[in-house]
Structure formats: C-alpha cells, structure tokens
Design an enzyme around this catalytic site. Sequence first.
Site, PDB file in Angstrom:
ATOM      1  N   MET A 128       0.847  -1.261   0.052  1.00  0.00           N
ATOM      2  CA  MET A 128       0.086  -0.091   0.102  1.00  0.00           C
ATOM      3  C   MET A 128       0.947   1.372   0.204  1.00  0.00           C
ATOM      4  O   MET A 128       1.739   1.255   0.792  1.00  0.00           O
ATOM      5  CB  MET A 128      -0.921   0.118   1.169  1.00  0.00           C
ATOM      6  N   ARG A 155      -6.267  -1.872   9.494  1.00  0.00           N
ATOM      7  CA  ARG A 155      -6.369  -1.377  10.701  1.00  0.00           C
ATOM      8  C   ARG A 155      -6.866  -2.349  11.896  1.00  0.00           C
ATOM      9  O   ARG A 155      -6.456  -2.390  12.874  1.00  0.00           O
ATOM     10  CB  ARG A 155      -7.410  -0.119  10.768  1.00  0.00           C
ATOM     11  N   TYR A 198       1.496   3.596  12.447  1.00  0.00           N
ATOM     12  CA  TYR A 198       1.100   3.353  11.090  1.00  0.00           C
ATOM     13  C   TYR A 198      -0.371   2.922  11.241  1.00  0.00           C
ATOM     14  O   TYR A 198      -1.168   2.628  11.927  1.00  0.00           O
ATOM     15  CB  TYR A 198       2.085   2.460  10.520  1.00  0.00           C
ATOM     16  N   GLU A 199      -0.884   3.030   9.747  1.00  0.00           N
ATOM     17  CA  GLU A 199      -2.092   2.833   9.412  1.00  0.00           C
ATOM     18  C   GLU A 199      -3.166   3.889  10.014  1.00  0.00           C
ATOM     19  O   GLU A 199      -4.344   3.703  10.371  1.00  0.00           O
ATOM     20  CB  GLU A 199      -2.655   1.538   9.602  1.00  0.00           C
ATOM     21  N   GLY A 200      -2.560   4.888  10.337  1.00  0.00           N
ATOM     22  CA  GLY A 200      -3.320   6.187  10.882  1.00  0.00           C
ATOM     23  C   GLY A 200      -2.890   6.336  12.310  1.00  0.00           C
ATOM     24  O   GLY A 200      -3.471   5.238  13.027  1.00  0.00           O
TER      25      GLY A 200
END
Length: 598
Positions: free
Chosen positions: A162, A295, A439-441
């Site tokens: 990604m 997530r 990570y991933e927000g």
Amino acid sequence: MQVYTAPLRDMRFVLHELFADRPFGPLALSDDFTPDLYDAVLEEAARMAQEVLLPLNASGDLEGCTYENGVVRTPKGFPEAYARFREGGWAALSSDPRWGGQGLPETVNKLVEEMTCSANLSFGLYPGLTHGATTAIEGHASEDLKQAYLPKMVSGEWAGTMCLTESHCGTDLGLLRTRAVPQGDGSYKLTGSKIFISSGDHDLTDNIIHLVLARLPDAPAGVKGISLFLVPKFLPNADGSIGPRNGVAVAGIEHKMGLKASATCQMNFDDAAGWLVGEPNRGLAAMFTMMNTERVSVGVQGLGVGEIAYQSAVAYARDRLQGRALTGPARPDLPADPIIVHPDVRRMLMTMRVYAEGCRALGQWTSQALDAEKHGTDPEGRARATDFVALMTPVVKALFTDLASEAANLAVQTYGGHGYIREHGVEQFVRDARICQIYEGTNGVQALDLLGRKMPANMGRALRPFFHSVSGLLEELTGTTDKVLSIHATALHQAFGALQLTTGMLAQKGLKDPDEIGAAATDYLRMLGLVGIGYCFLKAERIAQARLAEGSGDEAFYRAKMATAGFFFDRILPQATTGFLVIKSGKRSTMALPADAF
C-alpha cells in the site's frame, strides 16, 4: 528470553463458546467448516508459529533487512520460512475460493494472525499487507485485473503493498504529488516518490504488486482528486509469467526503532506502468477498503505482541529468585522466593493477562461482525454488522495497540535490569509494538475518526449494536442471585452509564466547538473500548460459572477465567468511569497555553 506457546484453550473459548449465540445472525459457510476443522487449523498454525517463526524473531531483529545495489534482502531464514508459510496455505486462509483461497471465516483467520504476530511480528507484515491489497483489488478492480493478479497474490506467490505516504504528507493525503498520465492503451504512467512503504521490496516473492495513490492531470485539488493504481514491480506476460522490470525502484530502506526484519522502503516511480483500480478520482474510497482491513489487523498485531510479552514475563517471574514473600517464605527450600509471589509483580502480570484476554474477546466479537458482513444470511444482521465494524475498527486498532505497548513495557519492568538489555529479548517487544500505535493512521487519528465521524454519522446509528448488546446483557443479569456476577454487572452498569452520559455530553459540545471533540477523543475511545471488554468478560464469566455448575470439565480454565475477569472489574474497568470526569473537564486546560509558549 522470548517465551511463546499459542493460547489455544482461550482461542477455542472465544471461538466456540463466547459468541456461540452468533450476535449478527447465521452465516452461509461451507458445511465442511466444523469446530473440529477450526481446531485443527489453529493447532497447525500454532506449530508453524512456535517451530518456524518464533526461532527467527530475535535473530531477525538482530540482523535486520539489508539494501545493497538496489536489492532488498530479508534476514537469514525468512525466505525459507515464507516458502513453508505459503506452501501450507496460510496466506490464502480467509480469501475467496474463486481466487484460490480457502474461504475460512475471519473469526479463525484473526486468531491465526495473532499467533503469527506473537511469534514474529516482522514476518507477519509480509503476508498481512498482501491480504489487505487483495481485499482492495477484489472490491474495486476490473475483472481483467482480478483475473491477472488475484490468484498469484492470494496464494502468496506474489506480494502486495500500500503506497500512500509521501515525505511532505502523511495523514493529509490531499497534499500528495505523485502523478498518473493516461496512455492510449488504457494504462497510466506514474511518477513520484513514496516513503514508509512496508514490504516495499524484499526477496520473499517473485513479484510485488503496489497499490499507489496518485493524481490524474485534470484531477481536482485535495482528497477529491486522488485515484488508485495497480503498479507491479515486474510486468506480467500474457501467460502470467514474469516479464520486464517496471519503472519501480527502491531508493533505500528505513533504519527503524523496531520491526527491523520488515523491509520499510522509500520507493521511486519513474514512468511506471499502472492500471486504474476503481473510478477516477475515487481512489481514497478504494484504498480505505484496504486500510480498514489493515487497521483491524494492526490491532491484532498489538494483541500478538501483548501475548508474547505476557508469557515471557510470566516465565521470568516464576524463575527469578528475589527476596521473600511479604507474608513469609513461600519457598523455604530456596535461598529466595520467585518474584511471582510479590503483589506488585502480580499486578503487572495480571494487567498484561487481562489486556490479552480482553482484546482477544473483543477482537473475536469484531470478527463475528466481519464474517456477518460477508457471509450473513440475515439482511438486518448484516446491516448491524456493518455498523459495528465501522464503530469498532478504530477501537480495535488504537486500544489494542495502546494496551500492547503498555504490556511490553510491563514485561520489561518485570524483568528489571535484565529486561533492558538485548540478551533477554523483551526490549524488542517494546520497540516492535511502538509502531503499531503509529502506522495505518496514528491512534489519535483513530480516536478522531471514532468520535468525530463514526459517532455522529446517521444520527449515531453505529453505536446502536454496541449499546444494545451491553444493555441487553445487563438486563439479563438483573436480579441475579450470584453475588460475583451481581457485583461485576453493577460495575459494568456504572461504566456503561458513564459512557452514555459522556456520549450525550460530547454530542452537544461538539456541535458548538469541534476542539471539544479533539480534546476528548483519545479518552473516549479508551472508555468505549474498556466497556466493550467489560461486556466480553461479564459474558465469559457467566459462561464459566455455568460450565463449572454443569461439571463439564476443564475446571482450571474456567476458574482462571473468572479470576482474570475479577481483576479486570476491580482494577481496570474503573478507568472508564473516571474517564467521564476527565472528559467533562473539557478542552480548556488542554488548549489554554498559547502555541508560542510551548
């Protein structure tokens, strides 16, 4: 020392007993999927995790990935371990059988993910990113792209990534600069740079398929002008074999605090051939299919690290001799007692234990909803599941990883000075767990998503399946004659009441001042998550008491479950009630200091 044995008994409990009532309705799954099959899968996954992946965890951390002459290599043993992982079918466990997957439910798949991440989190990222990429391709790509790429990605023969972040923009993707120029044959040429790309390059697979966010020449500004493209490292030939190298190159690998055996790359795209996934300028919606999948998986990563940290701390506390028990020698035959006799050590161990068991149960509840979204036969149940997944995705990601970081630090504290040095291996857990909160927000972004988006959307509809489940269980236990269940139900009722009051208060404040939402978001997410774990523990406790009354066997497990629940209700759940007082104080003290005074 890194100690790990897959917690199969507790996994079987959350899989077969805790949610046997199927909270989101019946599922359309293969008749071959029986409890015995699921148990066999978990047992084989445990062997893979313990015998193949765990021995590479510390050595992989010490060696790390290397980058030389444009080539990224994983640590010694990783290619061979990945080959065994793929040949065993683990990469395809929950994928659609249409593309070569086994189609098992997420309730099983997430438990296997947990074992993989406990044993070797760095390793787990490689197949994990691929699974997320296949989800986005399956949901949004053309049939031709699906046919060309999904079978090899689902099998694990090819990997996926990604590619979102650029050096000048992280969460604010509206600022990204990577460009995609349409060609006459339906393809695009992509030019730009990305950073922090997990599994961006490695030596585990023959090809790597990048999902890249970029802008078309006529794209509007901001997030409304982002498109998603499939960009392979090598261009496949018509027969599916590996063809020429695409315009994708690694500029370097990041030198990180942890996850050293996971290749995190800086990627350059120089007129790289790519194909549109989904509609033009709607790439963010397509990418969020992958991001939401990831997530939840990142939350499971946190759970995995928390579990191995707990087990390693328990092993040390049983063996380490230091002082005598406060009530008198527990082992007079030894020069000192094992430190597990000390109340403060017990406090740390029990905290780690309830974090692991509580998150596993809450994760299984969420997995039930993921399966109902995909396989549910009841339209109303599917709708409730969709709302529940939307609500719980930021909670699972943020709460599980916050608690994992706490557990890893508690493991180091249990070891004392021995935990701070590399030789015992537990300091690796602290370093590895830390990125899961980022990570991933980041977890702050997850909290804002929960409170600023999910809660107010559709008049708070996403909250209803959660609130109704908790209130329903409390109603069922009203008037119970069991003293312990009554006390714990009262504790959950108080925490749930505080959550309801807080929700209403913030709904009003947020209409007048968005900063009130921002100041409360992180505390609110933890509050909601703890109430969710409390629901799971109260439900588990009721089941355990019933099994003990029946004399159905495994008495030690059920009594341990009740003791663990007792610690949660006594020592952890009260944080949810005090969270109301913290949030009630509002934004004033948080925002009072002028920016230039920091």
